[in-house]
Design a protein around this motif. Structure first.
Motif, PDB file in Angstrom:
ATOM      1  N   ALA A  83       0.773  -1.384  -0.052  1.00 11.97           N
ATOM      2  CA  ALA A  83       0.015  -0.004   0.028  1.00 11.97           C
ATOM      3  C   ALA A  83       1.052   1.356  -0.324  1.00 11.97           C
ATOM      4  O   ALA A  83       0.695   2.189  -0.812  1.00 11.97           O
ATOM      5  CB  ALA A  83      -0.953  -0.044   1.436  1.00 11.97           C
ATOM      6  N   LEU A  84       1.999   1.179   0.792  1.00 11.51           N
ATOM      7  CA  LEU A  84       2.857   2.524   0.844  1.00 11.51           C
ATOM      8  C   LEU A  84       3.582   2.594  -0.378  1.00 11.51           C
ATOM      9  O   LEU A  84       3.419   3.776  -0.927  1.00 11.51           O
ATOM     10  CB  LEU A  84       3.776   2.166   1.944  1.00 11.51           C
ATOM     11  N   LEU A  85       4.113   1.581  -1.009  1.00 12.00           N
ATOM     12  CA  LEU A  85       4.610   1.556  -2.387  1.00 12.00           C
ATOM     13  C   LEU A  85       3.813   2.112  -3.597  1.00 12.00           C
ATOM     14  O   LEU A  85       4.011   2.803  -4.415  1.00 12.00           O
ATOM     15  CB  LEU A  85       5.222   0.327  -2.807  1.00 12.00           C
ATOM     16  N   THR A  86       2.572   1.639  -3.385  1.00 15.51           N
ATOM     17  CA  THR A  86       1.564   2.246  -4.348  1.00 15.51           C
ATOM     18  C   THR A  86       1.093   3.792  -4.146  1.00 15.51           C
ATOM     19  O   THR A  86       0.940   4.522  -5.014  1.00 15.51           O
ATOM     20  CB  THR A  86       0.341   1.230  -4.347  1.00 15.51           C
ATOM     21  N   PHE A  87       0.788   4.188  -2.711  1.00 18.75           N
ATOM     22  CA  PHE A  87       0.077   5.268  -2.503  1.00 18.75           C
ATOM     23  C   PHE A  87       0.936   6.381  -2.255  1.00 18.75           C
ATOM     24  O   PHE A  87       0.538   7.462  -2.298  1.00 18.75           O
ATOM     25  CB  PHE A  87      -1.116   5.402  -1.378  1.00 18.75           C
ATOM     26  N   ALA A  88       2.041   6.054  -1.453  1.00 21.62           N
ATOM     27  CA  ALA A  88       3.081   7.148  -1.046  1.00 21.62           C
ATOM     28  C   ALA A  88       3.726   8.022  -2.263  1.00 21.62           C
ATOM     29  O   ALA A  88       3.791   9.198  -1.883  1.00 21.62           O
ATOM     30  CB  ALA A  88       4.254   6.348  -0.477  1.00 21.62           C
ATOM     31  N   PRO A  89       3.948   7.528  -3.337  1.00 24.21           N
ATOM     32  CA  PRO A  89       4.476   8.566  -4.474  1.00 24.21           C
ATOM     33  C   PRO A  89       3.514   9.425  -4.995  1.00 24.21           C
ATOM     34  O   PRO A  89       3.846  10.552  -5.395  1.00 24.21           O
ATOM     35  CB  PRO A  89       4.892   7.501  -5.517  1.00 24.21           C
ATOM     36  N   ARG A  90       2.227   9.394  -4.731  1.00 24.08           N
ATOM     37  CA  ARG A  90       1.116  10.413  -5.043  1.00 24.08           C
ATOM     38  C   ARG A  90       1.058  11.459  -3.577  1.00 24.08           C
ATOM     39  O   ARG A  90       0.372  12.402  -3.958  1.00 24.08           O
ATOM     40  CB  ARG A  90      -0.182   9.603  -5.141  1.00 24.08           C
ATOM     41  N   LEU A  91       1.838  11.269  -2.734  1.00 23.54           N
ATOM     42  CA  LEU A  91       1.727  12.423  -1.762  1.00 23.54           C
ATOM     43  C   LEU A  91       2.640  13.456  -1.928  1.00 23.54           C
ATOM     44  O   LEU A  91       3.618  13.146  -2.431  1.00 23.54           O
ATOM     45  CB  LEU A  91       1.853  11.706  -0.255  1.00 23.54           C
ATOM     46  N   ARG A  92       2.395  14.362  -1.262  1.00 25.65           N
ATOM     47  CA  ARG A  92       3.570  15.522  -1.001  1.00 25.65           C
ATOM     48  C   ARG A  92       4.664  15.044  -0.203  1.00 25.65           C
ATOM     49  O   ARG A  92       4.354  14.133   0.431  1.00 25.65           O
ATOM     50  CB  ARG A  92       2.901  16.821  -0.509  1.00 25.65           C
ATOM     51  N   ARG A  93       5.715  15.504  -0.537  1.00 26.95           N
ATOM     52  CA  ARG A  93       6.984  15.112   0.129  1.00 26.95           C
ATOM     53  C   ARG A  93       7.044  15.053   1.702  1.00 26.95           C
ATOM     54  O   ARG A  93       7.641  13.994   2.129  1.00 26.95           O
ATOM     55  CB  ARG A  93       8.153  15.930  -0.574  1.00 26.95           C
ATOM     56  N   GLU A  94       6.373  16.025   2.175  1.00 26.98           N
ATOM     57  CA  GLU A  94       6.160  15.943   3.559  1.00 26.98           C
ATOM     58  C   GLU A  94       5.305  14.889   4.098  1.00 26.98           C
ATOM     59  O   GLU A  94       5.802  14.176   5.057  1.00 26.98           O
ATOM     60  CB  GLU A  94       5.684  17.219   4.299  1.00 26.98           C
ATOM     61  N   LEU A  95       4.121  14.549   3.468  1.00 23.96           N
ATOM     62  CA  LEU A  95       3.365  13.508   3.819  1.00 23.96           C
ATOM     63  C   LEU A  95       3.901  12.341   3.597  1.00 23.96           C
ATOM     64  O   LEU A  95       3.663  11.208   4.320  1.00 23.96           O
ATOM     65  CB  LEU A  95       1.831  13.621   3.269  1.00 23.96           C
TER      66      LEU A  95
END
Length: 153
Positions: A83-95
């Motif tokens: 889930a992190l590998l999928t959704f983390a790239p879509r977040l802003r750098r701080e989040l």
């Protein structure tokens, strides 16, 4: 391909081809990358589950409940990592840095608590890991991306 160029003294010398910079060549095709994005979290989950089960039994005999605990832990770890590998790239750098730091802290704290340490010490150690992870990741994202999340340089 090197070319022979005559030198001032009459003996030929070879010139080297120009070195181009840019992204390295992609050795694997898209199918291999898709398989790797699935297999890597599963393998890391199995290692994590084995580690948690080994910490929990403290060198005692391996039981069915210990195996079940290890596999459930591996499954949860792999699902959260995917889930992190999928959704983390879509977040802003701080989040994104915060999400990965929370993952590191929780994963470390859980393993630490399975080793028989007190819950307060486990929380303290996991907070230290999470804060250090956040600082390192935020610095990395801040220096390698612009505010919109595009890679720089």
């Amino acid at each position: 391909m090197a070319q022979a160029v005559p030198a001032p003294g009459g003996t030929p010398r070879t010139t080297r081809p120009a070195v181009t910079t840019g992204p390295p060549p992609n050795v694997f095709d898209a199918r291999v990358h898709r398989i790797g994005r699935l297999v890597s979290p599963v393998l890391l989950g199995l290692v994590y589950g084995y580690w948690a089960a080994a910490n929990r039994r403290s060198g005692g005999p391996i039981t069915g409940w210990n195996l079940l605990f290890g596999f459930v832990t591996a499954l949860v770890f792999a699902v959260v990592l995917m889930a992190l590998l999928t959704f983390a790239p879509r977040l802003r750098r701080e989040l994104r840095a915060l999400a990965w730091a929370a993952f590191y802290g929780c994963a470390f704290g859980f393993l630490y608590s399975q080793a028989g340490e007190s819950i307060l010490r486990s929380i303290g150690m996991s907070l230290v890991v999470a804060v250090v992870g956040f600082a390192v990741l935020f610095y990395h994202y801040y220096t390698h991306e612009d505010a919109a999340g595009h890679r720089v340089g």
